[in-house]
Scaffold this motif. Sequence first.
Motif, PDB file in Angstrom:
ATOM      1  N   TYR A  39       1.041   2.589  -6.592  1.00  0.00           N
ATOM      2  CA  TYR A  39       1.873   2.196  -7.724  1.00  0.00           C
ATOM      3  C   TYR A  39       1.842   0.690  -7.887  1.00  0.00           C
ATOM      4  N   GLY A  56       6.273   9.840 -16.250  1.00  0.00           N
ATOM      5  CA  GLY A  56       6.864   8.975 -15.237  1.00  0.00           C
ATOM      6  C   GLY A  56       8.380   9.034 -15.240  1.00  0.00           C
ATOM      7  N   ASN A 116       6.733  -5.224  -4.164  1.00  0.00           N
ATOM      8  CA  ASN A 116       7.817  -4.258  -4.033  1.00  0.00           C
ATOM      9  C   ASN A 116       9.182  -4.960  -4.059  1.00  0.00           C
ATOM     10  N   SER A 138       0.533  -5.879  -6.389  1.00  0.00           N
ATOM     11  CA  SER A 138       1.808  -5.251  -6.672  1.00  0.00           C
ATOM     12  C   SER A 138       2.850  -5.895  -5.767  1.00  0.00           C
ATOM     13  N   ALA A 140      -2.414   5.875 -15.503  1.00  0.00           N
ATOM     14  CA  ALA A 140      -3.315   5.786 -14.351  1.00  0.00           C
ATOM     15  C   ALA A 140      -4.514   4.942 -14.772  1.00  0.00           C
ATOM     16  N   SER A 177       3.652   7.276 -18.216  1.00  0.00           N
ATOM     17  CA  SER A 177       2.929   7.075 -16.963  1.00  0.00           C
ATOM     18  C   SER A 177       1.477   6.751 -17.305  1.00  0.00           C
ATOM     19  N   VAL A 224      -4.791   2.873  -9.654  1.00  0.00           N
ATOM     20  CA  VAL A 224      -3.379   2.524  -9.568  1.00  0.00           C
ATOM     21  C   VAL A 224      -2.599   3.315 -10.609  1.00  0.00           C
ATOM     22  N   GLN A 225      -1.337   3.493 -10.330  1.00  0.00           N
ATOM     23  CA  GLN A 225      -0.448   4.261 -11.186  1.00  0.00           C
ATOM     24  C   GLN A 225       0.693   3.348 -11.626  1.00  0.00           C
ATOM     25  N   MET A 226       1.101   3.471 -12.887  1.00  0.00           N
ATOM     26  CA  MET A 226       2.245   2.717 -13.386  1.00  0.00           C
ATOM     27  C   MET A 226       3.208   3.659 -14.068  1.00  0.00           C
ATOM     28  N   ASN A 227       4.462   3.605 -13.666  1.00  0.00           N
ATOM     29  CA  ASN A 227       5.517   4.224 -14.451  1.00  0.00           C
ATOM     30  C   ASN A 227       5.971   3.142 -15.409  1.00  0.00           C
ATOM     31  N   SER A 261       3.914  -2.456  -9.071  1.00  0.00           N
ATOM     32  CA  SER A 261       5.251  -2.984  -9.350  1.00  0.00           C
ATOM     33  C   SER A 261       5.074  -4.432  -9.751  1.00  0.00           C
TER      34      SER A 261
END
Length: 177
Positions: A17, A40, A63, A61, A52, A50, A77-80, A19
């Motif tokens: 993910y 997401g 946190n 990223s 990808a 969401s 990578v994944q993004m909400n 961030s």
Amino acid sequence: MSAAFQWEEVEVPRGAYISWGEQVGQSVTGKVLDYDETGGKDFYDKVCPSLAIELIEPAFSVNKQREVTNHGAGEIVQMNVGLVSLKRAVRAAALNPGDIVKIELTNIVPLQGGKKVKEFGIKVARGAGGSAKPTSAPVADAPAPAPAAASDVPAGFTAEQWAGMPEPTKAAILAAQ
């Protein structure tokens, strides 16, 4: 009972993910693999888009503990997409699998009460990524790509990475710089 199968080992892509930190200029650039308007969950557990992305440039990223994780080109990578400005940018871009996208944190605006709003910019090279499938390891019999001159390789890439990229992807990267 034992059957003789021709098994194919599948390399499962790892995902991470993204961030967003507090550093203006943080960006994510890559090929859109999937966009889901309701896939997401945001910080308040509400449905949000969401996204990808298979990175074509290194990214990082941050946190909640402000620990940085670096991601290299080729990683997924994944993004909400829950932040207001980011959601607005991604929706306005109308992304599709195969697009090359660059999302950049462009500004952080302080609000009353100590809160902040992160603002984002977005660029899209429509369809420049070709297939939306993640790239796989090259076939052993495939000829090696011609080496690129060091002066022709953009920052963040090795000559080998650059030489192995499809021309539309290279054009999208150069256009985004």
